[in-house]
Design a protein around this motif. Structure first.
Motif, PDB file in Angstrom:
ATOM      1  N   HIS A 160     102.873  14.067  61.033  1.00  0.00           N
ATOM      2  CA  HIS A 160     102.270  14.008  62.275  1.00  0.00           C
ATOM      3  C   HIS A 160     101.115  14.713  61.282  1.00  0.00           C
ATOM      4  N   LEU A 161     101.580  16.062  60.291  1.00  0.00           N
ATOM      5  CA  LEU A 161     100.495  17.037  59.817  1.00  0.00           C
ATOM      6  C   LEU A 161      99.799  16.299  58.556  1.00  0.00           C
ATOM      7  N   SER A 162     100.561  14.978  58.048  1.00  0.00           N
ATOM      8  CA  SER A 162      99.924  14.096  57.106  1.00  0.00           C
ATOM      9  C   SER A 162      98.408  13.330  57.751  1.00  0.00           C
ATOM     10  N   SER A 163      99.257  12.946  59.064  1.00  0.00           N
ATOM     11  CA  SER A 163      98.065  12.043  60.038  1.00  0.00           C
ATOM     12  C   SER A 163      96.452  12.377  60.100  1.00  0.00           C
ATOM     13  N   ASN A 164      96.015  10.759  59.707  1.00  0.00           N
ATOM     14  CA  ASN A 164      94.101  11.613  59.725  1.00  0.00           C
ATOM     15  C   ASN A 164      93.972  11.991  60.711  1.00  0.00           C
ATOM     16  N   GLN A 165      94.819  11.083  62.209  1.00  0.00           N
ATOM     17  CA  GLN A 165      94.350  11.564  63.300  1.00  0.00           C
ATOM     18  C   GLN A 165      94.155  13.586  63.599  1.00  0.00           C
ATOM     19  N   PHE A 166      94.915  14.184  63.032  1.00  0.00           N
ATOM     20  CA  PHE A 166      95.428  15.504  62.669  1.00  0.00           C
ATOM     21  C   PHE A 166      94.085  16.406  61.886  1.00  0.00           C
ATOM     22  N   ILE A 167      93.855  15.555  60.940  1.00  0.00           N
ATOM     23  CA  ILE A 167      92.895  16.058  59.837  1.00  0.00           C
ATOM     24  C   ILE A 167      91.940  15.829  60.305  1.00  0.00           C
ATOM     25  N   ASP A 168      91.114  14.754  60.920  1.00  0.00           N
ATOM     26  CA  ASP A 168      90.583  14.903  62.294  1.00  0.00           C
ATOM     27  C   ASP A 168      90.067  16.019  62.561  1.00  0.00           C
ATOM     28  N   TYR A 169      91.323  16.201  63.741  1.00  0.00           N
ATOM     29  CA  TYR A 169      91.410  17.222  64.523  1.00  0.00           C
ATOM     30  C   TYR A 169      91.059  18.849  63.743  1.00  0.00           C
ATOM     31  N   THR A 170      91.219  18.970  63.082  1.00  0.00           N
ATOM     32  CA  THR A 170      91.425  20.940  62.042  1.00  0.00           C
ATOM     33  C   THR A 170      89.898  20.118  61.213  1.00  0.00           C
ATOM     34  N   VAL A 171      89.310  19.150  61.087  1.00  0.00           N
ATOM     35  CA  VAL A 171      87.514  19.272  60.552  1.00  0.00           C
ATOM     36  C   VAL A 171      87.492  20.205  61.935  1.00  0.00           C
ATOM     37  N   THR A 172      86.837  19.287  62.779  1.00  0.00           N
ATOM     38  CA  THR A 172      86.517  19.662  64.355  1.00  0.00           C
ATOM     39  C   THR A 172      86.627  20.555  64.628  1.00  0.00           C
ATOM     40  N   THR A 173      88.014  21.408  64.567  1.00  0.00           N
ATOM     41  CA  THR A 173      87.625  22.774  65.008  1.00  0.00           C
ATOM     42  C   THR A 173      87.690  23.472  64.045  1.00  0.00           C
ATOM     43  N   SER A 174      87.425  23.696  62.994  1.00  0.00           N
ATOM     44  CA  SER A 174      87.260  24.422  62.001  1.00  0.00           C
ATOM     45  C   SER A 174      86.612  25.446  61.547  1.00  0.00           C
ATOM     46  N   LYS A 175      86.546  26.549  61.272  1.00  0.00           N
ATOM     47  CA  LYS A 175      85.192  27.604  61.669  1.00  0.00           C
ATOM     48  C   LYS A 175      84.696  27.798  60.557  1.00  0.00           C
ATOM     49  N   GLY A 176      83.418  28.262  60.575  1.00  0.00           N
ATOM     50  CA  GLY A 176      82.925  28.626  58.429  1.00  0.00           C
ATOM     51  C   GLY A 176      82.204  27.492  58.788  1.00  0.00           C
ATOM     52  N   THR A 177      81.559  27.435  57.190  1.00  0.00           N
ATOM     53  CA  THR A 177      80.528  26.691  56.897  1.00  0.00           C
ATOM     54  C   THR A 177      80.448  26.426  55.444  1.00  0.00           C
ATOM     55  N   LYS A 178      80.345  27.368  54.375  1.00  0.00           N
ATOM     56  CA  LYS A 178      80.701  27.493  52.964  1.00  0.00           C
ATOM     57  C   LYS A 178      82.060  27.202  52.969  1.00  0.00           C
ATOM     58  N   MET A 179      82.662  27.567  53.486  1.00  0.00           N
ATOM     59  CA  MET A 179      84.491  27.434  53.248  1.00  0.00           C
ATOM     60  C   MET A 179      85.144  27.740  54.564  1.00  0.00           C
ATOM     61  N   PRO A 180      85.031  25.927  55.427  1.00  0.00           N
ATOM     62  CA  PRO A 180      85.881  25.516  56.405  1.00  0.00           C
ATOM     63  C   PRO A 180      86.557  26.224  56.356  1.00  0.00           C
ATOM     64  N   ARG A 181      87.743  26.825  57.538  1.00  0.00           N
ATOM     65  CA  ARG A 181      89.156  26.822  57.473  1.00  0.00           C
ATOM     66  C   ARG A 181      89.592  26.346  58.523  1.00  0.00           C
ATOM     67  N   GLY A 182      90.761  25.842  59.037  1.00  0.00           N
ATOM     68  CA  GLY A 182      91.295  24.888  59.759  1.00  0.00           C
ATOM     69  C   GLY A 182      91.972  26.655  60.814  1.00  0.00           C
ATOM     70  N   ASP A 183      91.490  26.403  61.751  1.00  0.00           N
ATOM     71  CA  ASP A 183      91.594  26.873  63.385  1.00  0.00           C
ATOM     72  C   ASP A 183      92.853  27.140  63.276  1.00  0.00           C
ATOM     73  N   LYS A 184      94.008  28.206  63.188  1.00  0.00           N
ATOM     74  CA  LYS A 184      95.074  28.614  64.030  1.00  0.00           C
ATOM     75  C   LYS A 184      95.470  28.192  65.345  1.00  0.00           C
ATOM     76  N   SER A 185      94.713  28.883  66.190  1.00  0.00           N
ATOM     77  CA  SER A 185      95.114  28.669  67.773  1.00  0.00           C
ATOM     78  C   SER A 185      94.706  27.163  67.528  1.00  0.00           C
ATOM     79  N   ALA A 186      94.504  26.486  67.147  1.00  0.00           N
ATOM     80  CA  ALA A 186      93.889  25.057  67.470  1.00  0.00           C
ATOM     81  C   ALA A 186      94.540  23.799  67.138  1.00  0.00           C
ATOM     82  N   ILE A 187      95.704  24.340  65.733  1.00  0.00           N
ATOM     83  CA  ILE A 187      96.187  23.329  64.907  1.00  0.00           C
ATOM     84  C   ILE A 187      97.374  23.549  65.957  1.00  0.00           C
ATOM     85  N   LEU A 188      97.802  24.734  66.429  1.00  0.00           N
ATOM     86  CA  LEU A 188      99.069  24.667  67.038  1.00  0.00           C
ATOM     87  C   LEU A 188      99.028  24.083  68.461  1.00  0.00           C
ATOM     88  N   ASN A 189      97.750  23.701  69.439  1.00  0.00           N
ATOM     89  CA  ASN A 189      97.696  23.183  70.195  1.00  0.00           C
ATOM     90  C   ASN A 189      97.346  21.398  70.506  1.00  0.00           C
TER      91      ASN A 189
END
Length: 437
Positions: free
Chosen positions: A106-135
């Motif tokens: 599940h964590l390897s699926s492109n659907q999950f990866i795309d979701y983490t990209v969309t909900t990431s925070k930051g511009t230069k070094m975008p990081r996944g949003d942990k709260s969004a990931i857990l939801n």
């Protein structure tokens, strides 16, 4: 799908932040965003341990997820206990609810990866949003069905891993031949010993090792042996080298193209334009991963060119599997003999030299065209390069075939993965597809 239910990642797993002293782990146990390979290619040895006193710990069967620039899809199912950097999320499955392998997919699926990209925070070094990931919501079947699904996907991963190991073995063989001829000068030592010529003092230890091998030394065909001299000469730049070989440099012996980055607005993931590679982050075992395309490229590399990272870490290499464009983090190199094999193994050897400089305190944050072209290389060895190419290119062709099959297997896995974990494709149908591969 009557027995499937919707849950969030946070309901069936947790992100653990257990700490461990850095003194309790070995280099081989340390995982960071640097040494998790992109696109589910596993992990490699880290370049070093952090200076911090404590780091996050993980256990075997935890899932490690690189949370910086998550589009690189750096995900790993831990095969041992160890420690991780702070930018690596450590997921631990609730074993009563979900199998670790099923969570990994599940964590390897492109659907999950795309979701983490969309909900990431930051511009230069975008990081996944942990709260969004857990939801993030997933479909969860029974444990037996999870096991069956993971087995199907694991079968494909096993075939992918087998191809990778075959490629590693083939590359080690070719790299060993390169080292024997162009670094250790074994054919020259053998001829010098046979002729009774004096071996220079710095090479005497190698000469004794060759002599001790006796009949175990694998004889080269006579036509290849004849290409090598039987004496050494001293040079100020490189010490003792085979007689007749010349001290030259990369600028004289290779064609070099430094990359240039087009405007970011010309990048896309829709295959519009030409493949574009920016730096080491795009590299795989031997070939870069197609991820970004560019509609207004500036600099190009041809199929078979060696691509080298010119920004930290300097010296990592891949080979262009297709014509492509390159950004400022890369350069394209090809020996003027056009030998793809010699170029690649020569630059891999140079990587080891650059690493030795770093360990001595000279850190290359980047290398420019002038510096690169000034690095030493041998000249007047075209006939030997040609002989090397004839031998090593057959191994390299096998690696390319394996790599293309590996790519096909990866695409099949990535096609089946979302359909299986969502319930769209059931296990019996997927088993039939995998059996035909």
């Amino acid at each position: 799908m009557n027995n499937w239910r919707k849950v969030t990642i946070g309901e069936i797993s947790q992100i653990v932040k257990d700490k461990i002293s850095i003194d309790e782990i070995e280099l081989e146990q340390y995982i960071s965003t640097e040494n998790i390979k992109p696109d589910l290619q596993g992990v490699e040895l880290s370049s070093g341990l952090p200076k911090s006193a404590k780091v996050d710990s993980f256990r075997k069967d935890d899932i490690l997820f690189s949370n910086i620039r998550t589009y690189f899809r750096k995900v790993w199912l831990a095969s041992f206990d160890g420690a991780a950097s702070g930018d690596v999320l450590v997921f631990r499955a609730d074993n009563e609810e979900i199998k670790p392998t099923f969570l990994y997919y599940h964590l390897s699926s492109n659907q999950f990866i795309d979701y983490t990209v969309t909900t990431s925070k930051g511009t230069k070094m975008p990081r996944g949003d942990k709260s969004a990931i857990l939801n993030f919501e997933i479909n969860l079947p029974s444990l037996p069905e999870q096991k069956s699904i993971a087995h199907i996907l694991g079968t494909l991963d096993d075939k992918i891993e087998l191809n990778r190991k075959m490629n590693e073995t083939l590359e080690e063989m070719a790299q060993g031949l390169f080292k024997s001829w162009f670094v250790d000068f074994d054919p020259v030592l053998d001829k010098a010993l046979a002729a009774g010529h004096e071996i220079p003092e710095p090479l005497q230890a190698k000469g004794e090792k060759r002599k001790a091998l006796g009949d175990k030394r694998k004889a080269l065909p006579q036509e290849i042996t004849d290409l090598f001299p039987d004496r050494f000469v001293f040079t100020e730049e490189l010490g003792w080298i085979p007689e007749g070989w010349e001290v030259s440099n990369i600028g004289n012996e290779f064609n070099v193209t430094m990359g240039q980055s087009p405007p970011g607005s010309t990048y896309n993931e829709n295959s519009e334009g030409i493949r574009f590679f920016q730096g080491k982050a795009d590299f795989g075992f031997r070939y870069p991963t197609d991820r970004i395309y560019c509609s207004e490229p500036k600099r190009f590399a041809s199929e078979g060119d060696t691509l080298m990272s010119v920004r930290a870490p300097v010296g990592d290499v891949n080979i262009a599997l297709n014509d492509c464009s390159i950004g400022r983090g890369l350069c394209a190199i090809r020996h003027k003999s056009s030998s793809k094999s010699y170029t690649y193994y020569f630059m891999k050897h140079k990587k080891a030299i650059l690493d030795s400089y770093e360990s001595g305190g000279t850190v290359f944050g980047s290398i420019n065209q002038k510096q690169l072209k000034s690095l030493e290389a041998f000249g007047n060895i075209e006939s030997i390069i040609s002989a090397f190419h004839k031998i090593s290119s057959s191994q390299d062709e096998k690696i390319e075939l394996n790599s293309r099959e590996l790519l096909s297997l990866s695409q099949t896995r990535d096609t089946l993965l979302p359909k299986l974990i969502s319930g769209e494709l059931r296990v019996p149908e997927a088993e039939e597809i995998v059996e035909d591969i």
